[in-house]
Design a protein around this motif. Structure first.
Motif, PDB file in Angstrom:
ATOM      1  N   GLY A  46      -3.606  -1.015  -5.997  1.00  0.00           N
ATOM      2  CA  GLY A  46      -4.548  -0.273  -5.150  1.00  0.00           C
ATOM      3  C   GLY A  46      -5.315   0.807  -5.896  1.00  0.00           C
ATOM      4  O   GLY A  46      -6.442   1.132  -5.553  1.00  0.00           O
ATOM      5  N   GLY A  47      -4.714   1.362  -6.942  1.00  0.00           N
ATOM      6  CA  GLY A  47      -5.336   2.484  -7.652  1.00  0.00           C
ATOM      7  C   GLY A  47      -5.167   3.790  -6.887  1.00  0.00           C
ATOM      8  O   GLY A  47      -4.735   3.790  -5.725  1.00  0.00           O
ATOM      9  N   CYS A  48      -5.488   4.891  -7.517  1.00  0.00           N
ATOM     10  CA  CYS A  48      -5.495   6.184  -6.830  1.00  0.00           C
ATOM     11  C   CYS A  48      -6.515   6.046  -5.690  1.00  0.00           C
ATOM     12  O   CYS A  48      -7.579   5.443  -5.903  1.00  0.00           O
ATOM     13  CB  CYS A  48      -5.913   7.297  -7.783  1.00  0.00           C
ATOM     14  SG  CYS A  48      -4.863   7.406  -9.242  1.00  0.00           S
ATOM     15  N   VAL A  49      -6.212   6.599  -4.534  1.00  0.00           N
ATOM     16  CA  VAL A  49      -7.041   6.314  -3.345  1.00  0.00           C
ATOM     17  C   VAL A  49      -8.521   6.704  -3.477  1.00  0.00           C
ATOM     18  O   VAL A  49      -9.370   6.165  -2.791  1.00  0.00           O
ATOM     19  CB  VAL A  49      -6.472   6.984  -2.062  1.00  0.00           C
ATOM     20  CG1 VAL A  49      -5.192   6.314  -1.628  1.00  0.00           C
ATOM     21  CG2 VAL A  49      -6.296   8.469  -2.226  1.00  0.00           C
ATOM     22  N   PHE A  50      -8.799   7.652  -4.359  1.00  0.00           N
ATOM     23  CA  PHE A  50     -10.183   8.144  -4.495  1.00  0.00           C
ATOM     24  C   PHE A  50     -10.945   7.410  -5.598  1.00  0.00           C
ATOM     25  O   PHE A  50     -12.134   7.635  -5.796  1.00  0.00           O
ATOM     26  CB  PHE A  50     -10.180   9.654  -4.811  1.00  0.00           C
ATOM     27  CG  PHE A  50      -9.239   9.990  -5.936  1.00  0.00           C
ATOM     28  CD1 PHE A  50      -9.604   9.795  -7.245  1.00  0.00           C
ATOM     29  CD2 PHE A  50      -7.963  10.465  -5.657  1.00  0.00           C
ATOM     30  CE1 PHE A  50      -8.723  10.068  -8.273  1.00  0.00           C
ATOM     31  CE2 PHE A  50      -7.073  10.746  -6.683  1.00  0.00           C
ATOM     32  CZ  PHE A  50      -7.443  10.542  -7.990  1.00  0.00           C
ATOM     33  N   CYS A  51     -10.239   6.543  -6.331  1.00  0.00           N
ATOM     34  CA  CYS A  51     -10.824   5.977  -7.552  1.00  0.00           C
ATOM     35  C   CYS A  51     -11.843   4.893  -7.235  1.00  0.00           C
ATOM     36  O   CYS A  51     -11.574   3.958  -6.494  1.00  0.00           O
ATOM     37  CB  CYS A  51      -9.718   5.418  -8.432  1.00  0.00           C
ATOM     38  SG  CYS A  51     -10.321   4.774  -9.992  1.00  0.00           S
ATOM     39  N   SER A  52     -13.012   5.026  -7.851  1.00  0.00           N
ATOM     40  CA  SER A  52     -14.111   4.106  -7.563  1.00  0.00           C
ATOM     41  C   SER A  52     -13.969   2.803  -8.345  1.00  0.00           C
ATOM     42  O   SER A  52     -13.145   2.687  -9.255  1.00  0.00           O
ATOM     43  CB  SER A  52     -15.433   4.779  -7.918  1.00  0.00           C
ATOM     44  OG  SER A  52     -15.463   4.986  -9.314  1.00  0.00           O
ATOM     45  N   LEU A 230      -9.515   5.467   0.069  1.00  0.00           N
ATOM     46  CA  LEU A 230      -9.577   6.744   0.783  1.00  0.00           C
ATOM     47  C   LEU A 230     -10.357   6.624   2.097  1.00  0.00           C
ATOM     48  O   LEU A 230     -10.115   7.390   3.039  1.00  0.00           O
ATOM     49  CB  LEU A 230     -10.237   7.788  -0.129  1.00  0.00           C
ATOM     50  CG  LEU A 230     -10.121   9.258   0.259  1.00  0.00           C
ATOM     51  CD1 LEU A 230      -8.676   9.700   0.333  1.00  0.00           C
ATOM     52  CD2 LEU A 230     -10.872  10.134  -0.761  1.00  0.00           C
ATOM     53  N   VAL A 231     -11.265   5.679   2.159  1.00  0.00           N
ATOM     54  CA  VAL A 231     -12.092   5.501   3.363  1.00  0.00           C
ATOM     55  C   VAL A 231     -11.189   5.272   4.579  1.00  0.00           C
ATOM     56  O   VAL A 231     -11.392   5.863   5.645  1.00  0.00           O
ATOM     57  CB  VAL A 231     -13.090   4.325   3.180  1.00  0.00           C
ATOM     58  CG1 VAL A 231     -13.850   4.057   4.468  1.00  0.00           C
ATOM     59  CG2 VAL A 231     -14.067   4.636   2.044  1.00  0.00           C
ATOM     60  N   LYS A 232     -10.137   4.460   4.379  1.00  0.00           N
ATOM     61  CA  LYS A 232      -9.235   4.148   5.497  1.00  0.00           C
ATOM     62  C   LYS A 232      -8.522   5.440   5.966  1.00  0.00           C
ATOM     63  O   LYS A 232      -8.437   5.710   7.168  1.00  0.00           O
ATOM     64  CB  LYS A 232      -8.217   3.101   5.033  1.00  0.00           C
ATOM     65  CG  LYS A 232      -7.351   2.568   6.137  1.00  0.00           C
ATOM     66  CD  LYS A 232      -6.658   1.268   5.698  1.00  0.00           C
ATOM     67  CE  LYS A 232      -5.668   0.815   6.760  1.00  0.00           C
ATOM     68  NZ  LYS A 232      -4.370   1.479   6.614  1.00  0.00           N
ATOM     69  N   LEU A 233      -8.066   6.234   4.998  1.00  0.00           N
ATOM     70  CA  LEU A 233      -7.376   7.484   5.363  1.00  0.00           C
ATOM     71  C   LEU A 233      -8.319   8.408   6.138  1.00  0.00           C
ATOM     72  O   LEU A 233      -7.920   9.089   7.077  1.00  0.00           O
ATOM     73  CB  LEU A 233      -6.860   8.216   4.109  1.00  0.00           C
ATOM     74  CG  LEU A 233      -5.755   7.527   3.303  1.00  0.00           C
ATOM     75  CD1 LEU A 233      -5.324   8.385   2.131  1.00  0.00           C
ATOM     76  CD2 LEU A 233      -4.541   7.243   4.185  1.00  0.00           C
ATOM     77  N   TYR A 234      -9.571   8.396   5.738  1.00  0.00           N
ATOM     78  CA  TYR A 234     -10.552   9.247   6.407  1.00  0.00           C
ATOM     79  C   TYR A 234     -10.778   8.758   7.839  1.00  0.00           C
ATOM     80  O   TYR A 234     -10.785   9.540   8.787  1.00  0.00           O
ATOM     81  CB  TYR A 234     -11.871   9.239   5.619  1.00  0.00           C
ATOM     82  CG  TYR A 234     -12.910  10.167   6.188  1.00  0.00           C
ATOM     83  CD1 TYR A 234     -12.754  11.540   6.096  1.00  0.00           C
ATOM     84  CD2 TYR A 234     -14.047   9.663   6.827  1.00  0.00           C
ATOM     85  CE1 TYR A 234     -13.702  12.407   6.631  1.00  0.00           C
ATOM     86  CE2 TYR A 234     -14.996  10.521   7.353  1.00  0.00           C
ATOM     87  CZ  TYR A 234     -14.818  11.886   7.250  1.00  0.00           C
ATOM     88  OH  TYR A 234     -15.750  12.736   7.780  1.00  0.00           O
ATOM     89  N   GLU A 235     -10.916   7.457   7.967  1.00  0.00           N
ATOM     90  CA  GLU A 235     -11.153   6.892   9.305  1.00  0.00           C
ATOM     91  C   GLU A 235      -9.952   7.109  10.230  1.00  0.00           C
ATOM     92  O   GLU A 235     -10.094   7.216  11.432  1.00  0.00           O
ATOM     93  CB  GLU A 235     -11.485   5.397   9.181  1.00  0.00           C
ATOM     94  CG  GLU A 235     -12.906   5.200   8.670  1.00  0.00           C
ATOM     95  CD  GLU A 235     -13.218   3.766   8.248  1.00  0.00           C
ATOM     96  OE1 GLU A 235     -14.379   3.532   7.877  1.00  0.00           O
ATOM     97  OE2 GLU A 235     -12.318   2.906   8.266  1.00  0.00           O
ATOM     98  N   GLU A 236      -8.766   7.177   9.628  1.00  0.00           N
ATOM     99  CA  GLU A 236      -7.557   7.431  10.429  1.00  0.00           C
ATOM    100  C   GLU A 236      -7.364   8.922  10.717  1.00  0.00           C
ATOM    101  O   GLU A 236      -6.368   9.320  11.308  1.00  0.00           O
ATOM    102  CB  GLU A 236      -6.319   6.911   9.693  1.00  0.00           C
ATOM    103  CG  GLU A 236      -6.230   5.397   9.650  1.00  0.00           C
ATOM    104  CD  GLU A 236      -5.152   4.886   8.684  1.00  0.00           C
ATOM    105  OE1 GLU A 236      -4.953   3.666   8.611  1.00  0.00           O
ATOM    106  OE2 GLU A 236      -4.514   5.709   8.005  1.00  0.00           O
ATOM    107  N   GLY A 237      -8.293   9.725  10.223  1.00  0.00           N
ATOM    108  CA  GLY A 237      -8.237  11.168  10.474  1.00  0.00           C
ATOM    109  C   GLY A 237      -7.169  11.892   9.664  1.00  0.00           C
ATOM    110  O   GLY A 237      -6.689  12.958  10.045  1.00  0.00           O
TER     111      GLY A 237
END
Ligand code: SF4
Length: 307
Positions: A46-52, A230-237
């Motif tokens: 998955g990589g670090c969650v912020f990694c592009s 990270l997008v998923k974590l953001y969408e999950e609040g």
């Protein structure tokens, strides 16, 4: 007494390099075509969650081209603006010690052979610094100025799990000890605004860094980029973006917490406009930097004040 480094209240990389080389020094960001064990399945896929997509090397050269070609292209663009200058070859994208040793040697030496190069910076993970890699880095550091960048991001192991960093703090400590034993300078990345972290957690990371034998830091704001986990974590609040004034306040305090001799390589990160979801205010880089300078002045904060 207020301490100043040129016109700044912190020990900037620009100041450090000018003092060391007597001229402007530019970093040339390269993509040597390596991978990362946190993305290729060795540690995780998955990589670090912020990694592009580009392994946090979005502004680096194109991996389809050789080190020499990337170097020449970027230097050509820089020369249009700055006629004179020296260069640091910066191995930025992915994990730059994660390849067979002969390949590493070949890439590093190719970079060092470019005209005007006075040093080399290598960004990597602390769990990718085996003995033979350390030997190679030590050998190079005797020939040129070399620093190693480690992406710690946070000192908090719980946050490290949330962001899928893939190693514990003790691995970082071991790597730091091994690098310093060999007299290699270490620059550590930290990110503000990570999921689950309050300001106190962020300052704990900086206090920890200030108490350790590191030579530089890079402060980053957490960016949400398209296509990252990270997008998923953001969408999950699971987290919210930091506000601009909050970030400026955090950075000013972090500068105050640092030891005076630690070089500040960065005060905020940047992401390509087309990939950035937020916070959008982070695109106004110069405005943020000016605002940091202004706040340091107004609050009479300078590096080392709270150390
Ligand atoms: S270690 Fe670096 S390249 Fe690997 S996933 Fe994390 S940020 Fe990306």
């Amino acid at each position: 007494m207020i301490k100043k480094w040129g016109d700044k209240r912190y020990y900037s990389l620009n100041y450090f390099l000018r003092e060391k080389y007597g001229s402007k020094v530019f970093k040339i960001s390269l993509d040597a075509g390596f991978s990362c064990p946190n993305r290729d399945g060795k540690i995780s896929s998955g990589g670090c969650v912020f990694c592009s997509e580009r392994g946090s090397g979005d502004f680096a050269g194109d991996r389809e081209y050789s080190i020499t070609e990337q170097f020449k292209d970027i230097k050509f663009i820089m020369k249009k603006k700055w006629k004179e200058g020296k260069y640091i070859a910066y191995f930025q994208a992915y994990t730059n010690t994660y390849a067979p040793i002969d390949i590493l040697r070949e890439k590093y030496e190719e970079a060092l052979s470019q005209e005007g190069v006075v040093g080399i910076a290598i960004a990597t993970r602390p769990d990718c610094l085996e003995e033979e890699v350390l030997d190679l880095l030590e050998e190079l550091s005797k020939k040129t100025y070399l620093w190693v960048e480690l992406g710690l991001q946070t000192v908090n192991d719980k946050t490290a799990r949330i962001i899928n960093r893939g190693y514990k703090l003790e691995i970082f400590e071991e790597a730091l000890k091994n690098l310093r034993k060999r007299n290699i300078d270490v620059v550590v990345h930290s990110i503000f605004g990570l999921p689950g972290e309050k300001e106190e957690d962020m300052f704990n990371t900086i206090k920890y860094l200030a108490a350790n034998d590191i030579q530089g830091v890079k402060f980053h704001l957490l960016h949400l980029m398209k296509g990252t986990p990270l997008v998923k974590l953001y969408e999950e609040g699971k987290f919210e973006f930091l506000e601009e004034d909050q970030y400026v306040k955090i950075i000013c305090k972090a500068i105050g917490l640092l030891r005076e001799d630690i070089v500040v390589h960065r005060l905020t990160g940047d992401s390509p406009r087309n990939l950035l979801i937020g916070p959008k205010w982070s695109l106004k880089k110069w405005e943020i930097l000016n605002s940091i300078d202004k706040t340091l002045e107004e609050k009479n904060i300078y590096q080392g004040l709270y150390y």
